[in-house]
Design a protein around this motif. Structure first.
Motif, PDB file in Angstrom:
ATOM      1  N   UNK A 118       0.851  -1.178   0.000  1.00 36.73           N
ATOM      2  CA  UNK A 118       0.000   0.000   0.000  1.00 36.73           C
ATOM      3  C   UNK A 118       0.891   1.234   0.000  1.00 36.73           C
ATOM      4  N   UNK A 119       0.589   2.190  -0.860  1.00 34.04           N
ATOM      5  CA  UNK A 119       1.262   3.484  -0.847  1.00 34.04           C
ATOM      6  C   UNK A 119       0.223   4.568  -0.672  1.00 34.04           C
ATOM      7  N   UNK A 120       0.393   5.390   0.358  1.00 34.17           N
ATOM      8  CA  UNK A 120      -0.488   6.520   0.619  1.00 34.17           C
ATOM      9  C   UNK A 120       0.302   7.786   0.359  1.00 34.17           C
ATOM     10  N   UNK A 121      -0.150   8.578  -0.595  1.00 37.12           N
ATOM     11  CA  UNK A 121       0.568   9.770  -1.030  1.00 37.12           C
ATOM     12  C   UNK A 121      -0.256  11.001  -0.681  1.00 37.12           C
ATOM     13  N   UNK A 122       0.274  11.833   0.184  1.00 29.68           N
ATOM     14  CA  UNK A 122      -0.430  13.057   0.570  1.00 29.68           C
ATOM     15  C   UNK A 122      -0.049  14.175  -0.399  1.00 29.68           C
ATOM     16  N   UNK A 123      -0.936  14.494  -1.317  1.00 32.69           N
ATOM     17  CA  UNK A 123      -0.655  15.529  -2.311  1.00 32.69           C
ATOM     18  C   UNK A 123      -1.005  16.930  -1.813  1.00 32.69           C
ATOM     19  N   UNK A 124      -1.513  17.034  -0.595  1.00 31.31           N
ATOM     20  CA  UNK A 124      -1.935  18.323  -0.046  1.00 31.31           C
ATOM     21  C   UNK A 124      -0.793  19.005   0.692  1.00 31.31           C
ATOM     22  N   UNK A 140       4.040  14.089   1.597  1.00 28.80           N
ATOM     23  CA  UNK A 140       4.763  12.934   2.103  1.00 28.80           C
ATOM     24  C   UNK A 140       4.137  11.629   1.656  1.00 28.80           C
ATOM     25  N   UNK A 141       4.720  10.534   2.133  1.00 33.36           N
ATOM     26  CA  UNK A 141       4.304   9.215   1.684  1.00 33.36           C
ATOM     27  C   UNK A 141       4.354   8.227   2.832  1.00 33.36           C
TER      28      UNK A 141
END
Length: 434
Positions: free
Chosen positions: A344-350, A398-399
């Motif tokens: 799983x990769x969670x990418x915070x684009x905010x 971040x990630x």
């Protein structure tokens, strides 16, 4: 923002790979262009290779050293061969590649499917077999092949596919004639003609977009494109999202450079998308932070998975509705399978910290009704177990990169009886109501 329909996003269904025995896995290494462009010589480049050894990057798997544009004289020899620049390589190109090999590296070189390279040096159009012979004789076994100075249509009577195929044919013919291993071919077509659909028939990788820049908006735009084409990557054929800008002029140094969290996101996304990982920064000035990112063995292990070649893909966009194209805010929730667990990769684009929540079964690779251990591939720690769902707080840009493994059935009597309760039915066909 443009909202695209699902049917328009897939392009070709799956990728057609050129499986000629080489390039099964994406390459790891160094490329000279983003740091030096044309301003280098063999001493400067060997210092980068030595820095890779000293920092443990060669040991971590970065075994390719790629010489990009500007290495040759402006004119060919009287016999029509490309000539190495005697000022940059006073001891000759063979001497340079032999020194690289003594350090433990494989050597790659650059050319162009047009009359000239993008830097204005001799290209390979019409000289494919001759140049291939030169590159091989010099000691190179990988060719990055660009797309500048294209001959007139009346000359080529071909589109990009045909121009690139000329070099593929030359590689195949030389391999058959000499009994040698075919040279790897990396197409640099910039994405104008959707190379993710056709380029796997010709080479081991293909550039999907223009040149990367060391700031977040450039990364986000490339990730947005990747959101729609990541399924086109597999063994022997893969999307190339361009070079790694991790450590460009030192992480976090303004203006324009990546923060530490952005650099982690960059590296993680490129690696889990199975892009070639070619470092494009000055490693003689690398900080410990830079090396800690580039040498992350947990992430590299997924990148170099010998049994599963597919890249991760989005399962939810997050800020935007699913399948929304937005170069500022690409997909945020990604998953894929690996030999080591479900990724799983969670990418915070905010621009602010976010608590990112998801149901485990949003991933196609997760089994319903099971408990999963959670391993953090950045902290390198086991962080307990997850049942049905989990939340992770991720810093701005971040990630989070997680590896989940099945550890047994979930506790009995859990309600709702299904994680997707709206699809859950009793044996008599009536729906369960939460």
């Amino acid at each position: 923002m443009l909202r695209l329909k699902y049917v328009c996003l897939l392009g070709a269904v799956g990728v057609t790979a050129l499986d000629n025995g080489i390039g099964k896995l994406p390459v790891l290494g160094y490329n000279t262009w983003n740091v030096f462009q044309c301003d280098y010589n063999d001493t400067v480049l060997l210092a980068q290779a030595q820095a890779m050894v000293q920092h443990g990057l060669l040991e971590a798997g970065y075994k390719w050293f790629m010489l990009d544009d500007c290495y040759s004289s402006k004119n060919r020899s009287t016999e029509g061969a490309i000539v190495a620049d005697p000022q940059k390589f006073p001891s000759g190109m063979k001497n340079f590649t032999q020194k690289l090999k003594c350090l433990g590296f494989n050597a790659g070189i650059y050319s162009d499917a047009g009359y000239r390279t993008c830097g204005g040096f001799p290209g390979s159009y019409g000289n494919e077999a001759k140049d291939l012979e030169t590159f091989s004789d010099w000691g190179f076994s990988y060719l990055k092949y660009d797309n500048c100075y294209i001959p007139f249509d009346s000359v080529t009577q071909e589109n990009a596919y045909g121009r690139y195929k000329r070099m593929t044919d030359a590689i195949e013919a030389r391999s058959k004639t000499t009994g040698s291993t075919p040279m790897q071919l990396a197409l640099c077509e910039w994405g104008w003609q959707q190379p993710w659909i056709w380029a796997g028939r010709l080479g081991q990788s293909w550039r999907v977009d223009g040149d990367i820049r060391p700031w977040w908006s450039s990364l986000a735009s490339i990730i947005n494109l990747a959101s729609f084409i990541s399924s086109q990557t597999d063994f022997y054929a893969r999307n190339d999202y361009d070079m790694l800008e991790v450590g460009n002029n030192d992480i976090g140094t303004p203006p324009g450079n990546l923060t530490f969290d952005e650099a982690k996101s960059h590296f993680t996304t490129w690696a889990l998308l199975k892009s070639p990982l070619l470092i494009g920064t000055d490693l003689t000035k690398a900080t410990a932070e830079t090396i800690s990112i580039l040498a992350n063995k947990d992430i590299l292990k997924i990148h170099q998975d010998p049994d599963i070649g597919q890249a991760i893909a989005p399962f939810r966009w997050g800020k935007n509705a699913d399948w929304t194209s937005d170069p500022q805010y690409p997909a945020q929730y990604w998953t894929g399978n690996s030999s080591y667990g479900v990724v799983f990769m969670l990418l915070n684009t905010l621009d602010t910290p976010q608590t990112m929540f998801f149901n485990l079964t949003e991933s196609w690779a997760i089994r319903a009704g099971r408990v999963y251990s959670v391993y953090d591939m950045w902290s390198h720690t086991l962080n307990g177990t997850a049942t049905r769902n989990m939340s992770v707080t991720v810093p701005p840009h971040g990630v989070s990169a997680l590896l989940l493994n099945d550890v047994g059935p979930e506790p009995t009597g859990m309600e709702p009886f299904c994680a997707g309760y709206w699809q859950c039915t009793y044996p008599n066909g009536t729906y369960y109501s939460n």
